[in-house]
Design a protein around this motif. Sequence first.
Motif, short mmCIF file in Angstrom:
data_model
loop_
_atom_site.label_atom_id
_atom_site.label_comp_id
_atom_site.label_asym_id
_atom_site.label_seq_id
_atom_site.Cartn_x
_atom_site.Cartn_y
_atom_site.Cartn_z
N ALA A 39 -1.71 -4.85 5.68
CA ALA A 39 -2.03 -4.32 7.01
C ALA A 39 -1.33 -5.12 8.10
O ALA A 39 -0.81 -4.54 9.06
CB ALA A 39 -3.54 -4.31 7.23
N ALA A 40 -1.29 -6.43 7.94
CA ALA A 40 -0.63 -7.27 8.95
C ALA A 40 0.88 -7.00 9.00
O ALA A 40 1.46 -6.90 10.08
CB ALA A 40 -0.89 -8.75 8.65
N GLN A 92 6.95 2.31 2.58
CA GLN A 92 6.38 1.72 1.36
C GLN A 92 4.98 1.16 1.63
O GLN A 92 4.04 1.39 0.86
CB GLN A 92 7.25 0.58 0.84
N LEU A 93 4.85 0.41 2.70
CA LEU A 93 3.57 -0.22 3.01
C LEU A 93 2.51 0.80 3.42
O LEU A 93 1.33 0.60 3.17
CB LEU A 93 3.74 -1.26 4.12
N THR A 94 2.94 1.90 4.04
CA THR A 94 1.99 2.95 4.40
C THR A 94 1.32 3.50 3.15
O THR A 94 0.10 3.67 3.10
CB THR A 94 2.70 4.07 5.18
N GLY A 95 2.12 3.77 2.12
CA GLY A 95 1.56 4.26 0.87
C GLY A 95 0.61 3.25 0.24
O GLY A 95 -0.49 3.60 -0.21
N LEU A 133 5.69 -4.27 11.41
CA LEU A 133 6.80 -3.32 11.27
C LEU A 133 6.70 -2.18 12.29
O LEU A 133 7.72 -1.74 12.83
CB LEU A 133 6.84 -2.76 9.85
N LYS A 134 5.49 -1.73 12.56
CA LYS A 134 5.31 -0.71 13.60
C LYS A 134 5.77 -1.26 14.95
O LYS A 134 6.41 -0.55 15.73
CB LYS A 134 3.85 -0.26 13.67
N ARG A 194 -6.93 2.97 7.01
CA ARG A 194 -5.81 3.86 6.69
C ARG A 194 -4.63 3.43 7.56
O ARG A 194 -4.80 2.90 8.64
CB ARG A 194 -6.20 5.31 6.98
N ALA A 195 -3.43 3.66 7.06
CA ALA A 195 -2.22 3.21 7.74
C ALA A 195 -2.11 3.75 9.17
O ALA A 195 -1.67 3.04 10.07
CB ALA A 195 -0.99 3.60 6.94
#
Length: 128
Positions: free
Chosen positions: A98-99, A61-64, A104-105, A26-27
């Motif tokens: 995920a990468a 966007q990537l989290t979703g 981005l985080k 999960r994100a």
Amino acid sequence: MVFKSSFQKGLSVILVALVLAGCASRADNISAAYVSPTGYMSYTCPQLREEAARVSARATQLTGAQNDKATSDAVATTVGVVLFWPALFFIKGDSTTAAELSRLKGEMEAIEQANIKLNCGIRFARPS
């Protein structure tokens, strides 16, 4: 007969553990990759604000997408373990999404650090 039963239980536990290890995360379980804030120190406050908005939008966007992958993998695992083992081949696990999300985080953390050093006063909302 007892040996066979114990062996089968042990094998089942190992198989389930291997399958779960291959599931997408999960994100919120993906940690930030280190990104140096040095690259952002030459930004003006408006540039830093703009970059934070860009990175945040892409991360959203990537989290979703990552959470969708995690849900799909969880469903495939459940179906595979309970009903139909060939469904286990549809488990994708973590990927480039995920990468990129991890990077981005890390960029957001670096932007926050630059914001503090430069006294830009940008407020960053944390997910609940």
